[in-house]
Design a protein around this motif. Structure first.
Motif, PDB file in Angstrom:
ATOM      1  N   VAL A 134      65.664  57.931  34.879  1.00  0.00           N
ATOM      2  CA  VAL A 134      65.812  58.359  36.271  1.00  0.00           C
ATOM      3  C   VAL A 134      64.542  58.018  37.053  1.00  0.00           C
ATOM      4  O   VAL A 134      64.607  57.530  38.181  1.00  0.00           O
ATOM      5  N   GLY A 135      63.390  58.257  36.446  1.00  0.00           N
ATOM      6  CA  GLY A 135      62.142  57.918  37.106  1.00  0.00           C
ATOM      7  C   GLY A 135      62.026  56.437  37.396  1.00  0.00           C
ATOM      8  O   GLY A 135      61.623  56.024  38.489  1.00  0.00           O
ATOM      9  N   MET A 136      62.406  55.586  36.424  1.00  0.00           N
ATOM     10  CA  MET A 136      62.332  54.143  36.642  1.00  0.00           C
ATOM     11  C   MET A 136      63.321  53.687  37.703  1.00  0.00           C
ATOM     12  O   MET A 136      63.021  52.784  38.494  1.00  0.00           O
ATOM     13  N   TRP A 141      64.177  51.680  43.344  1.00  0.00           N
ATOM     14  CA  TRP A 141      65.109  51.890  44.444  1.00  0.00           C
ATOM     15  C   TRP A 141      64.327  51.930  45.768  1.00  0.00           C
ATOM     16  O   TRP A 141      63.916  52.984  46.243  1.00  0.00           O
ATOM     17  N   ALA A 142      64.141  50.775  46.376  1.00  0.00           N
ATOM     18  CA  ALA A 142      63.355  50.664  47.603  1.00  0.00           C
ATOM     19  C   ALA A 142      64.141  51.169  48.807  1.00  0.00           C
ATOM     20  O   ALA A 142      65.365  51.053  48.858  1.00  0.00           O
ATOM     21  N   GLU A 143      63.396  51.714  49.773  1.00  0.00           N
ATOM     22  CA  GLU A 143      63.976  52.136  51.046  1.00  0.00           C
ATOM     23  C   GLU A 143      63.344  51.315  52.175  1.00  0.00           C
ATOM     24  O   GLU A 143      62.235  50.794  52.018  1.00  0.00           O
ATOM     25  N   LEU A 182      60.542  65.436  37.881  1.00  0.00           N
ATOM     26  CA  LEU A 182      60.865  64.019  38.055  1.00  0.00           C
ATOM     27  C   LEU A 182      59.690  63.207  38.579  1.00  0.00           C
ATOM     28  O   LEU A 182      59.528  62.037  38.218  1.00  0.00           O
ATOM     29  N   ASP A 183      58.846  63.795  39.416  1.00  0.00           N
ATOM     30  CA  ASP A 183      57.697  63.044  39.935  1.00  0.00           C
ATOM     31  C   ASP A 183      56.818  62.524  38.801  1.00  0.00           C
ATOM     32  O   ASP A 183      56.206  61.453  38.921  1.00  0.00           O
TER      33      ASP A 183
END
Length: 231
Positions: A134-136, A141-143, A182-183
């Motif tokens: 999930v972290g990777m 996942w760019a915004e 998650l961070d």
């Protein structure tokens, strides 16, 4: 394994054939597929011996710090400092699952309708902490407003793709896992990616990708290492 035909979305241009609604649905399917992979019982499908189940993050830190020591082209104290900080506060690991190791949108093949047809690039797959995947995914996942992105011209910056916070919420809902740490896994993912890219650059600098600089635009020519003879 078998041949699977279909689009792979890595760049904005490759995302253009899909509508904004389709892109939103694709993003959710990326997360749903990851949750489904993590729901598989490794022992039940004959993968119980794929790797050690315990201490996944500690093993990853040892492995990739070792890779850094072998491939680094210069001294960067920050890489060692981040390693030490990550090693000092590893979260408790929950139940081990199949971990893809490099899970992201451009490592899957879609159908023309935007369904997930296949997940690719399993060479880093093992057993361990699913939150590392999930972290990777968050790392890649760019915004649109991101100052730094892991992929140039990333497909996920196209209008319609979900935000990272939407993916996070979807995974929590589908998996039932606690994402409060998650961070940490995002930081681990960025650090791991930095080590991988240093290895890629080291091979480039040694001339292992040929003499062309087209694959590495913006890299200063003086960063290239001289080729070594006799080997």
């Amino acid at each position: 394994m078998g041949f699977v035909d279909g689009p792979i979305l890595r760049t904005l241009e490759e995302a253009e054939p899909f509508s904004e609604d389709q892109r939103g649905a694709i993003g959710m399917r990326v997360v749903d597929t990851l949750a489904a992979i993590h729901a598989v019982d490794p022992d039940a499908v004959g993968l119980g011996e794929l790797g050690k189940k315990e201490d996944y993050v500690a093993r990853q830190l040892r492995r990739w710090h070792g890779q850094w020591e072998k491939s680094k082209t210069r001294e960067l104290e920050l890489v060692d400092d981040v390693h030490d900080r990550l090693a000092a506060r590893i979260p408790d690991q929950g139940q081990a699952t199949i971990v893809h190791g490099d899970y992201r949108l451009d490592n899957m093949i879609l159908t023309e309708a935007g369904d997930v047809a296949a997940v690719l690039d399993w060479e880093l797959c093992t057993l361990g902490d699913p939150l590392a995947d999930v972290g990777m995914l968050m790392v890649y996942w760019a915004e649109p407003e991101d100052e730094f992105t892991s992929l140039l011209d990333a497909a996920t910056t196209a209008p319609g793709f979900p935000r990272r916070e939407d993916l996070r919420a979807r995974y929590a809902e589908r998996s039932g896992r606690d994402l409060s740490e998650l961070d940490y896994y995002i930081a681990l993912g960025y650090w791991k990616l930095a080590v991988i890219l240093e290895g890629v650059f080291a091979r480039y600098a040694a001339g292992q990708y040929g003499s062309s600089d087209e694959q590495f635009p913006g890299v200063r020519p003086d960063r290239r290492a001289p080729r070594r003879g006799g080997r």
